[in-house]
Structures are given as structure tokens and as C-alpha cells.
Design a protein around this motif. Structure first.
Motif, PDB file in Angstrom:
ATOM      1  N   ALA A  59       0.811  -1.216   0.000  1.00 34.46           N
ATOM      2  CA  ALA A  59       0.000   0.000   0.000  1.00 34.46           C
ATOM      3  C   ALA A  59       0.847   1.271   0.000  1.00 34.46           C
ATOM      4  N   ASP A  60       2.142   1.128   0.154  1.00 36.60           N
ATOM      5  CA  ASP A  60       2.991   2.317   0.237  1.00 36.60           C
ATOM      6  C   ASP A  60       4.217   2.101  -0.643  1.00 36.60           C
ATOM      7  N   LEU A  61       4.548   3.106  -1.443  1.00 36.15           N
ATOM      8  CA  LEU A  61       5.604   2.959  -2.446  1.00 36.15           C
ATOM      9  C   LEU A  61       6.952   2.600  -1.841  1.00 36.15           C
ATOM     10  N   TRP A  62       7.340   3.313  -0.788  1.00 37.85           N
ATOM     11  CA  TRP A  62       8.666   3.081  -0.201  1.00 37.85           C
ATOM     12  C   TRP A  62       8.712   1.714   0.473  1.00 37.85           C
ATOM     13  N   GLU A  86       5.742  -2.359  10.055  1.00 42.18           N
ATOM     14  CA  GLU A  86       5.710  -1.432  11.191  1.00 42.18           C
ATOM     15  C   GLU A  86       6.014  -0.019  10.734  1.00 42.18           C
ATOM     16  N   MET A  87       5.570   0.948  11.533  1.00 45.06           N
ATOM     17  CA  MET A  87       5.762   2.347  11.143  1.00 45.06           C
ATOM     18  C   MET A  87       7.117   2.889  11.608  1.00 45.06           C
ATOM     19  N   THR A  88       8.119   2.039  11.658  1.00 43.05           N
ATOM     20  CA  THR A  88       9.433   2.525  12.095  1.00 43.05           C
ATOM     21  C   THR A  88      10.336   2.730  10.881  1.00 43.05           C
ATOM     22  N   SER A  89      11.534   3.258  11.129  1.00 38.68           N
ATOM     23  CA  SER A  89      12.480   3.512  10.041  1.00 38.68           C
ATOM     24  C   SER A  89      12.779   2.227   9.282  1.00 38.68           C
ATOM     25  N   LYS A  90      12.627   2.282   7.971  1.00 39.15           N
ATOM     26  CA  LYS A  90      12.910   1.098   7.149  1.00 39.15           C
ATOM     27  C   LYS A  90      14.416   0.863   7.064  1.00 39.15           C
ATOM     28  N   GLU A  91      15.203   1.905   7.275  1.00 40.90           N
ATOM     29  CA  GLU A  91      16.651   1.763   7.114  1.00 40.90           C
ATOM     30  C   GLU A  91      17.208   0.734   8.099  1.00 40.90           C
ATOM     31  N   ILE A  92      16.782   0.822   9.363  1.00 41.67           N
ATOM     32  CA  ILE A  92      17.268  -0.145  10.352  1.00 41.67           C
ATOM     33  C   ILE A  92      16.836  -1.554   9.945  1.00 41.67           C
ATOM     34  N   LYS A 132      16.261  -1.820  16.829  1.00 39.09           N
ATOM     35  CA  LYS A 132      15.552  -0.661  16.264  1.00 39.09           C
ATOM     36  C   LYS A 132      15.584   0.541  17.192  1.00 39.09           C
ATOM     37  N   ARG A 133      16.139   0.369  18.394  1.00 40.66           N
ATOM     38  CA  ARG A 133      16.239   1.519  19.294  1.00 40.66           C
ATOM     39  C   ARG A 133      17.446   2.396  18.969  1.00 40.66           C
ATOM     40  N   VAL A 134      18.308   1.935  18.070  1.00 41.75           N
ATOM     41  CA  VAL A 134      19.478   2.732  17.687  1.00 41.75           C
ATOM     42  C   VAL A 134      19.023   4.028  17.016  1.00 41.75           C
ATOM     43  N   ASN A 135      19.650   5.120  17.437  1.00 42.04           N
ATOM     44  CA  ASN A 135      19.348   6.405  16.814  1.00 42.04           C
ATOM     45  C   ASN A 135      20.189   6.521  15.534  1.00 42.04           C
ATOM     46  N   LEU A 136      19.565   6.255  14.418  1.00 41.30           N
ATOM     47  CA  LEU A 136      20.298   6.173  13.164  1.00 41.30           C
ATOM     48  C   LEU A 136      20.300   7.527  12.460  1.00 41.30           C
ATOM     49  N   ARG A 137      21.306   8.326  12.761  1.00 46.13           N
ATOM     50  CA  ARG A 137      21.414   9.634  12.093  1.00 46.13           C
ATOM     51  C   ARG A 137      21.764   9.405  10.623  1.00 46.13           C
ATOM     52  N   TYR A 182       8.443   9.564   1.839  1.00 46.42           N
ATOM     53  CA  TYR A 182       8.604   8.121   1.741  1.00 46.42           C
ATOM     54  C   TYR A 182       9.841   7.608   2.450  1.00 46.42           C
ATOM     55  N   ARG A 183      10.696   8.521   2.859  1.00 50.47           N
ATOM     56  CA  ARG A 183      11.913   8.065   3.501  1.00 50.47           C
ATOM     57  C   ARG A 183      11.750   7.923   5.003  1.00 50.47           C
ATOM     58  N   THR A 184      10.887   8.759   5.566  1.00 48.15           N
ATOM     59  CA  THR A 184      10.893   8.880   7.011  1.00 48.15           C
ATOM     60  C   THR A 184       9.982   7.897   7.712  1.00 48.15           C
ATOM     61  N   HIS A 185       9.191   7.152   6.984  1.00 51.32           N
ATOM     62  CA  HIS A 185       8.404   6.158   7.715  1.00 51.32           C
ATOM     63  C   HIS A 185       8.523   4.775   7.084  1.00 51.32           C
TER      64      HIS A 185
END
Ligand SMILES: [Zn+2]
Ligand SMILES: [Zn+2]
Lengths: 200, 261
Positions: free
Chosen positions: B87-90, B128-134, B212-217, B258-261
Motif C-alpha cells: 500500500a505504500d511505495l517506499w 511497522e511504522m518505524t524507520s525502514k533503514e534499520i 531498532k532503538r538505535v538512533n540512526l542519524r 517516503y523516507r521517514t516512515h
């Protein structure tokens, strides 16, 4: 197939490349043509040649056409404020058959498949965006097969068109996931056009 | 493990191509038999129930029959169709990247239940609605582990001396971290910051809830992506095509949505 003489083997090979034609059917068609008159065989050959010679792509919507722009793009009867985006030329006929849709089309010639390296570059997406610069366009209907590549493409189009303040809709989900537009029955397609929805 | 004449498998569909007019040739990743190819007959016909059950990114319970060349799916039941992923492009694009990596890292008929669990777990995490990068980095690191390419992060992979808390180097060819002295002798080694090394060390040993608790700057995020993807590319000896698509999307997402969620 070495037991065929070369001209027969050659035609069997060519038929065998066509979709849905297995080796058996290829042989049957070849032997059928062998029995045909010269005239009939020539008519078939010429029909095939003229298909490639006289048919090209419409420079506006990229549908196959024998004159440019195609008759849909040129028609005054059609609603030029709506563009229906499809994957391939053969998706247009079923939509036309429903008689429900009176707008224009845009053929992408494929769908996005990142793992195959098929992305926006390989599709007619730039050309679609160019058409949307025309401020008279009010709605884009995305009528792409609801499978994964289709879904990726639809979401991408929605992503890039939405900022242009153009209404973007997709066909209603009467079409089951994994289905193909080209083979959908008229009833289903009718409902899908009428019940088209905004992207959420 | 060789497959019996008729068998059942839990599968995630990782790839499909059309076969003839109405059939699909699927690449499945199964819990029981690893990767295998199977035909879904009539899957492209309108109204085909099978068709929807064997779309990529679907977790299904399948019955299969061994065929002469290819196995054939005889029954299917969806366990999870993952509609959130589609349902979401990213999110969808990240999921396609996961599927491509699983396909590239595996051979047919070699069971790896841990990898199946990782794949399934990752697809759930992507919803999940968390950062996909992690999620992606954690997957890459554990995919390497499951596949026998776990990078050496604890000591210098060349001289085995303990790593100091300074900028060290990562060598795809050596498959691990090099101390600065050894890095001088290595042709292609990239600097690896202290934070990046710490993060990788944490992720290799912790569960996802902790990871996923890592603060990924952003800087750390792109450094980790670079290190892992360079290593993956070196192992595969080819590009992972979906990365190009993810890059293209990042560039086109002016609003960052699309990057932030
Ligand atoms: Zn046209
Ligand atoms: Zn060293």
C-alpha cells in the motif's frame, strides 16, 4: 526437428515463437499452410509485413496506430481532460468495449520491476509527465494490472502526479489481485471503471 | 533434502514470471526446502484463486506435486498477503529489495530455516511504522550471517589484534574489519567509524526490538548502508538492481515523505 526439410522446419520454428503456440500447433499451422493456395499464403505474409511497416506508435499516447496521432487522440468526441494509463496496447480494447470510458489513453509499455532493472527510464513515464503539463488535464485513471509490478508502478505514478494537483484514481478492486486486465470480463471491468477510487 | 512426489511447504513467493498465456513460473522460498521453482497453472486467468495466493510477497501454505521438469502447485492457502507492504511505495520498494537479495543469495534445494524465519520476520517488520533503514541493515547483516558470510567485527581479520576505539577499515575481500596498520596493505578497504562498528556489533548479537532503538542519524545510516552493500556486491560479484530503484526513489522524494516512515 531435424526430420523436417528446411523450409518446413523454418516456419515451424517461427510459429513456435508465438505466444500460446507449442511445437504441435506450430507443425499443424505449417502443414495447413502447405496445403493452402499461393494466393492465400501471400495474403497472410503481406498482412504480417504490413503490420510492421504501416503500424507505429502514436506520438502522443504510444498506442499502436496506422496514423499519427491515433484516432482516439484526434477524436473531438472524446474527453481530453482525462487520461487512462495502461501497461500495454492490448489493454485498451477491453476498456473500449465497455463503452464506459470516453477519455484518452497513455500506454507505458511495461511496468516497474526493480529486480529486473526495469524502472521509469524504460517506460513512457517522462512522456506522460510531459502530457500532464497541460493544465486542462483533470484526472488520471491508473488501469494497470493489480499485481506486484503493477502496484509498484501505480504507487509511483500516484507519487509523482499527486503534487501536480491532478486527480489520480485507480480502477476499483473488483479485479482480483494477480488478475489481468486483458482477460477480465466486461462486467467486472465495467464495475472497475465506474467504481474507480482515489488513492489513499 | 529431496522432495517427495507430493509435498506441502510454507512459502514466500519471491519472484514470478509469466509462463505461456495463463500460467506463472514462481520462485518460492520455503521453510522446508529452501528456494525452489514451481508452476502455478492458470494463475493469470481472471478470477483464479490461485493467482492471488501466489503473488510475490505472499506467505502461503502450498501443496505441490513433483513434475518431470518443474513442480506444480496443486493447492494454496494464504497465511499472510501482507497488504500493508503493497500500500505504500517506499515500503513496497524496500520489500522488493529484500526479495531480490534472498533470490541472489540462495541456491535451489538447499533448506535454510533460519533464513526463512529472517525473511518472514523482515516482511513483518517492514509493516511497522518505524524507520525502514534499520530494518534493511539488520536484514542485510543477518542475511550474511545465515548465508555463511558473517563479517568479522570483533578483531582485525588479518592480524587478529583487538580493534582500538578509532576509525578502522572494512575490507569486503577479507570479509571483516582491518586495523589501520593492516588496512595500509589492503587494496580496497573503506574507513569504518567507531559508531558504525559499534552499531554493527550490537546488531549482530541483539534481537530486532533492541536493534531498532538505535538512533540512526543520516550520516551513520548511509555509512552502514555503504559498508554492507559494498560487501554484498563483492560477494555476489554483481549489482543488486533494486538498490538503483531505492536510490531513484530517494532522489525523487523531495518532500521526504517516503523516507521517514
Ligand atoms: Zn494516441
Ligand atoms: Zn591488523
Amino acid at each position: 526437428m531435424s526430420f523436417f526439410i528446411e523450409p518446413v522446419a523454418r516456419l515451424v520454428r517461427e510459429f513456435g515463437k508465438l505466444p500460446g503456440i507449442g511445437p504441435k500447433s506450430a507443425q499443424r499451422l505449417t502443414y495447413y499452410l502447405l496445403r493452402e493456395t499461393d494466393e492465400e499464403a501471400r495474403a497472410l505474409a503481406e498482412a504480417i509485413l504490413s503490420l510492421k511497416k504501416e503500424i507505429g506508435l502514436c506520438s502522443i499516447c504510444f498506442n499502436v496506430t496506422d496514423h499519427d496521432p491515433c484516432s482516439i487522440c484526434q477524436s473531438k468526441e472524446r474527453n481530453h481532460a482525462t487520461i487512462c494509463v495502461v501497461e500495454k496496447p492490448s489493454d485498451i480494447a477491453p476498456l473500449e468495449r465497455t463503452g464506459k470510458y470516453k477519455g484518452l489513453y497513455h500506454v507505458l509499455h511495461g511496468t516497474i520491476n526493480p529486480a529486473q532493472g526495469i524502472t521509469t527510464e524504460n517506460l513512457r513515464i517522462k512522456e506522460l509527465l510531459a502530457r500532464l503539463q497541460d493544465s486542462s488535464i483533470e484526472e488520471v485513471i491508473i488501469a494497470i494490472n493489480p499485481n506486484m509490478e503493477g502496484e509498484t508502478t501505480a504507487l509511483y505514478l500516484q507519487h509523482i502526479i499527486a503534487p501536480l494537483n491532478i486527480r489520480v484514481t485507480h480502477l476499483a478492486r473488483g479485479l482480483p489481485f494477480g488478475a489481468e486486465l486483458e482477460y477480465a470480463d466486461d462486467m467486472t471491468l465495467n464495475q472497475a471503471i465506474e467504481g474507480r477510487q482515489e488513492f489513499k | 533434502m529431496s522432495r517427495p512426489r507430493n509435498y506441502r511447504a510454507q512459502a514466500v513467493v519471491i519472484k514470478q514470471i509469466k509462463l505461456g498465456e495463463f500460467d506463472k513460473l514462481l520462485t518460492l522460498y520455503t521453510s522446508e526446502f529452501g528456494k525452489l521453482k514451481a508452476v502455478a497453472k492458470g494463475a493469470c486467468r481472471p478470477g483464479s484463486k490461485l493467482g492471488g495466493n501466489v503473488e510475490p510477497l505472499t506467505h502461503s501454505s502450498l501443496s505441490l506435486a513433483r513434475g518431470r521438469n518443474l513442480d506444480i502447485i496443486t493447492q494454496s492457502q494464504i497465511i499472510n498477503g501482507f497488504p500493508e507492504l503493497k500500500a505504500d511505495l517506499w515500503t513496497l520498494s524496500c520489500s522488493l529489495y529484500i526479495l531480490e537479495l534472498v533470490d541472489l543469495f540462495t541456491m535451489e534445494n538447499s533448506a535454510n530455516p533460519a533464513l526463512f524465519e529472517l525473511l518472514l520476520g523482515t516482511l513483518h517488520r517492514l509493516t511497522e511504522m518505524t524507520s525502514k533503514e534499520i530494518t534493511l541493515r539488520y536484514f542485510e547483516l543477518h542475511l550474511l550471517d545465515c548465508s555463511g558470510y558473517h563479517p568479522q567485527l570483533q578483531k582485525c581479520v588479518r592480524c587478529t589484534s583487538p580493534l582500538k576505539s578509532i576509525t578502522n577499515f572494512f575490507s569486503p575481500r577479507q570479509g571483516g574489519v582491518l586495523c589501520p596498520l593492516c588496512a595500509e596493505k589492503e587494496f580496497k578497504a573503506h574507513p569504518l567509524s567507531v559508531t558504525a562498528l559499534k552499531t554493527l556489533r550490537l546488531w549482530e548479537s541483539c534481537d530486532y526490538a533492541t536493534a531498532k532503538r538505535v538512533n540512526l542519524r543520516p550520516a551513520l545510516s548511509s555509512e552502514l548502508a555503504q559498508v554492507l552493500q559494498d560487501y554484498i556486491k563483492y560477494l555476489l560479484q554483481r549489482e543488486v538492481k533494486s538498490i538503483g530503484w531505492l536510490e531513484e526513489l530517494k532522489k525523487s522524494s523531495v518532500d521526504n515523505h517516503y523516507r521517514t516512515h
